[in-house]
Design a protein around this motif. Structure first.
Motif, PDB file in Angstrom:
ATOM      1  N   SER A   1     -60.177  17.015   6.037  1.00 55.11           N
ATOM      2  CA  SER A   1     -60.262  18.453   6.282  1.00 55.11           C
ATOM      3  C   SER A   1     -61.637  18.899   6.773  1.00 55.11           C
ATOM      4  N   ASN A   2     -62.610  17.974   6.754  1.00 59.29           N
ATOM      5  CA  ASN A   2     -63.945  18.322   7.244  1.00 59.29           C
ATOM      6  C   ASN A   2     -63.937  18.526   8.750  1.00 59.29           C
ATOM      7  N   GLN A   3     -64.835  19.389   9.240  1.00 63.68           N
ATOM      8  CA  GLN A   3     -64.919  19.642  10.662  1.00 63.68           C
ATOM      9  C   GLN A   3     -65.550  18.456  11.385  1.00 63.68           C
ATOM     10  N   THR A   4     -65.094  18.221  12.616  1.00 64.51           N
ATOM     11  CA  THR A   4     -65.657  17.180  13.461  1.00 64.51           C
ATOM     12  C   THR A   4     -66.654  17.805  14.424  1.00 64.51           C
ATOM     13  N   GLN A   5     -67.881  17.336  14.409  1.00 70.86           N
ATOM     14  CA  GLN A   5     -68.887  17.839  15.329  1.00 70.86           C
ATOM     15  C   GLN A   5     -68.647  17.266  16.729  1.00 70.86           C
ATOM     16  N   ARG A   6     -69.160  17.972  17.731  1.00 69.17           N
ATOM     17  CA  ARG A   6     -68.973  17.516  19.111  1.00 69.17           C
ATOM     18  C   ARG A   6     -69.555  16.116  19.310  1.00 69.17           C
TER      19      ARG A   6
ATOM     20  N   ARG B   1     -60.702  28.338  19.858  1.00 69.60           N
ATOM     21  CA  ARG B   1     -62.061  28.422  19.331  1.00 69.60           C
ATOM     22  C   ARG B   1     -62.176  27.923  17.886  1.00 69.60           C
ATOM     23  N   ASP B   2     -61.048  27.495  17.289  1.00 69.93           N
ATOM     24  CA  ASP B   2     -61.098  26.969  15.930  1.00 69.93           C
ATOM     25  C   ASP B   2     -61.724  25.567  15.925  1.00 69.93           C
ATOM     26  N   PRO B   3     -62.437  25.214  14.861  1.00 70.92           N
ATOM     27  CA  PRO B   3     -62.999  23.854  14.787  1.00 70.92           C
ATOM     28  C   PRO B   3     -61.901  22.812  14.626  1.00 70.92           C
ATOM     29  N   LEU B   4     -62.201  21.606  15.026  1.00 71.90           N
ATOM     30  CA  LEU B   4     -61.279  20.479  14.913  1.00 71.90           C
ATOM     31  C   LEU B   4     -61.594  19.726  13.627  1.00 71.90           C
ATOM     32  N   THR B   5     -60.586  19.439  12.822  1.00 78.29           N
ATOM     33  CA  THR B   5     -60.815  18.661  11.606  1.00 78.29           C
ATOM     34  C   THR B   5     -60.804  17.164  11.929  1.00 78.29           C
ATOM     35  N   ARG B   6     -61.312  16.379  10.995  1.00 78.77           N
ATOM     36  CA  ARG B   6     -61.317  14.932  11.193  1.00 78.77           C
ATOM     37  C   ARG B   6     -59.898  14.375  11.238  1.00 78.77           C
ATOM     38  N   GLY B   7     -58.994  14.981  10.460  1.00 77.58           N
ATOM     39  CA  GLY B   7     -57.599  14.547  10.507  1.00 77.58           C
ATOM     40  C   GLY B   7     -56.968  14.841  11.854  1.00 77.58           C
TER      41      GLY B   7
END
Length: 473
Positions: A108-113, A49-55
């Motif tokens: 480190s920013n989150q990637t949106q769906r 359930r953790d967000p995915l980072t851009r990296g």
């Protein structure tokens, strides 16, 4: 989404993660993707359930679709030792995403769906990719001349974000250099160039190498026996820092938009000053020349071998009369001159003769690093120069705006006088001045003025002419 794109078989085998039970709705897909080595957990957990980072997104796409390649630029916020550096380079070089207009990737920013869907679609179908590869605008070239007192340190930031640091000031100025680089957002130095072995150029190098990743050190190849220089070489050896000797005519690979040529380096028989690594930089129609402490011999050699006409000249040897010779300056013909010099220095730098020579060939602007850094910005066509004070704000230039009186103050202290000041003593030229300095270094301070007769070339008659001009107090 990855499992579906790759057509992986969902076998229902147990996922290798403690926090992904078989009852979890995405269990079978997670298990299949993990089995392919595309995703991995941390200490036995997947944290579904953790967000995915851009990296992380870049790494998943690279592994899933075997992406490879390197982009023609570097992201400012992705150093080459970053965990996802190769993955980010791969997605950028394949034009899946080229980051933000300021040449950052924000790993480190989150990637949106929606973003992940777009990047996955671009990976699967080239027609979804932007029509132009690397559509970002090219940044300006920046050349920072640091205020390090009576020494030298120059930072070049290429349009692609890569860096060259030329010299690091004295040992006492090393922390100033480190602080300046950090404030400028520097994390990696691609090339550290030590023009020559004098302490006011190499002294802060160890502190810089301690604080930043240095990918390569370039040296003149002419050694010095000073402990400062030996410590620098020892550090490089003990820490396996890549090291090379500059070769005249070679190019320094930094940015495809820049042409950086080594126009001088050490030759057998050179003085340390004349061995200075010197660079000529071209960025479209903008040109720049920096020569360390190169003096007449090296300057003549440079203009005989290269066309070094330059818009901006970093003046040699802190504005000493032994550099910026008439033959040299009439070949360079700069519009702007920048002098790295310490306020109130004992050498009288910059010498009035040098300022006159610059003005005679039509130099429009002269700056010094007294009181703050001097920064050159260029887009390849035009350029601007900004003088800053210690707070990074626009500042004035005390020497140029209000020239100092270089007249020597007698008596001259032969224990503290520098190379240039010693030459104001009757009977002392450049050779004798260097012998006095060498004598002090070998034997310690003079205890009485008559002791100067121990220096080769100073006999009783010469001493009689100079004795009223010197002191040891």
């Amino acid at each position: 989404m990855i499992a579906g794109a790759l057509g992986l078989e969902l076998t229902g085998s147990k996922a290798p993660f403690n926090d992904v039970p078989k009852t979890y709705y995405a269990h079978d897909a997670i298990s299949a993707v993990a089995a392919e080595g595309i995703i991995g957990g941390y200490r036995g957990n997947y944290s579904p359930r953790d967000p995915l980072t851009r990296g992380q997104m870049a790494a998943i796409l690279q592994r899933a679709f075997n992406l490879s390649g390197t982009w023609d630029r570097e992201f400012k916020d992705v150093a080459n030792d970053h965990l996802f550096y190769s993955s980010i380079q791969a997605v950028a070089s394949n034009n899946i995403t080229v980051g933000y207009p300021d040449l950052t990737f924000k790993p480190s920013n989150q990637t949106q769906r929606a973003e992940f869907s777009a990047f996955l679609a671009r990976t699967l179908e080239e027609e979804f990719r932007p029509k132009l590869v690397s559509p970002l605008p090219i940044d300006d070239l920046e050349i920072h001349h640091l205020d390090v007192g009576q020494g030298d340190s120059t930072l070049i930031i290429a349009p692609n974000g890569k860096t060259i640091l030329i010299d690091a000031g004295t040992q006492t100025a090393g922390q100033q250099v480190v602080s300046y680089l950090k404030q400028a957002g520097i994390t990696t130095i691609d090339h550290l160039i030590i023009t020559h072995a004098h302490a006011d150029h190499v002294g802060g190098a160890i502190q810089v190498m301690n604080e930043f990743q240095v990918n390569n050190v370039i040296d003149s190849g002419i050694p010095h026996t000073s402990q400062t220089y030996l410590n620098y070489l020892t550090y490089i050896d003990e820490h396996n820092v890549p090291f090379e000797v500059a070769t005249v005519g070679d190019s320094i690979n930094l940015d495809p938009s820049l042409d950086i040529i080594v126009v001088n380096s050490g030759e057998e028989g050179d003085s340390l000053n004349d061995a200075s690594v010197s660079l000529h930089l071209t960025f479209d129609s903008f040109t720049y020349l920096i020569t360390g402490d190169a003096e007449e011999t090296a300057e003549h050699r440079i203009v005989e071998q290269f066309n070094v006409q330059s818009d901006v000249l970093r003046v040699g040897h802190h504005g000493s009369r032994t550099s910026t010779t008439p033959y040299f300056i009439t070949n360079v013909l700069p519009q702007t001159a920048i002098i790295s010099v310490g306020e109130g220095n004992s050498y009288g730098h910059p010498h009035p003769e040098v300022l006159d020579r610059l003005k005679e060939v039509g130099v429009e602007d002269i700056f010094t690093t007294i009181g703050g850094s001097v920064i050159v910005y260029s887009d390849g066509n035009d350029y601007t120069v900004e003088k800053q004070n210690g707070n990074g704000q626009p500042g004035s230039d005390p020497i140029i705006d209000d020239p100092i009186d270089e007249s020597p103050s007698y008596p001259i202290n032969i224990n503290t006088a520098g190379f240039e000041e010693l030459q104001h003593i009757t009977g002392v030229g450049d050779v004798i001045a260097q012998r006095i300095i060498d004598y002090r270094q070998a034997n310690g301070p003079f205890q009485a003025i008559a002791e100067i007769k121990n220096v080769s070339g100073i006999g009783d008659a010469t001493f009689e002419r100079m004795k009223d001009q010197i002191t040891v107090h």
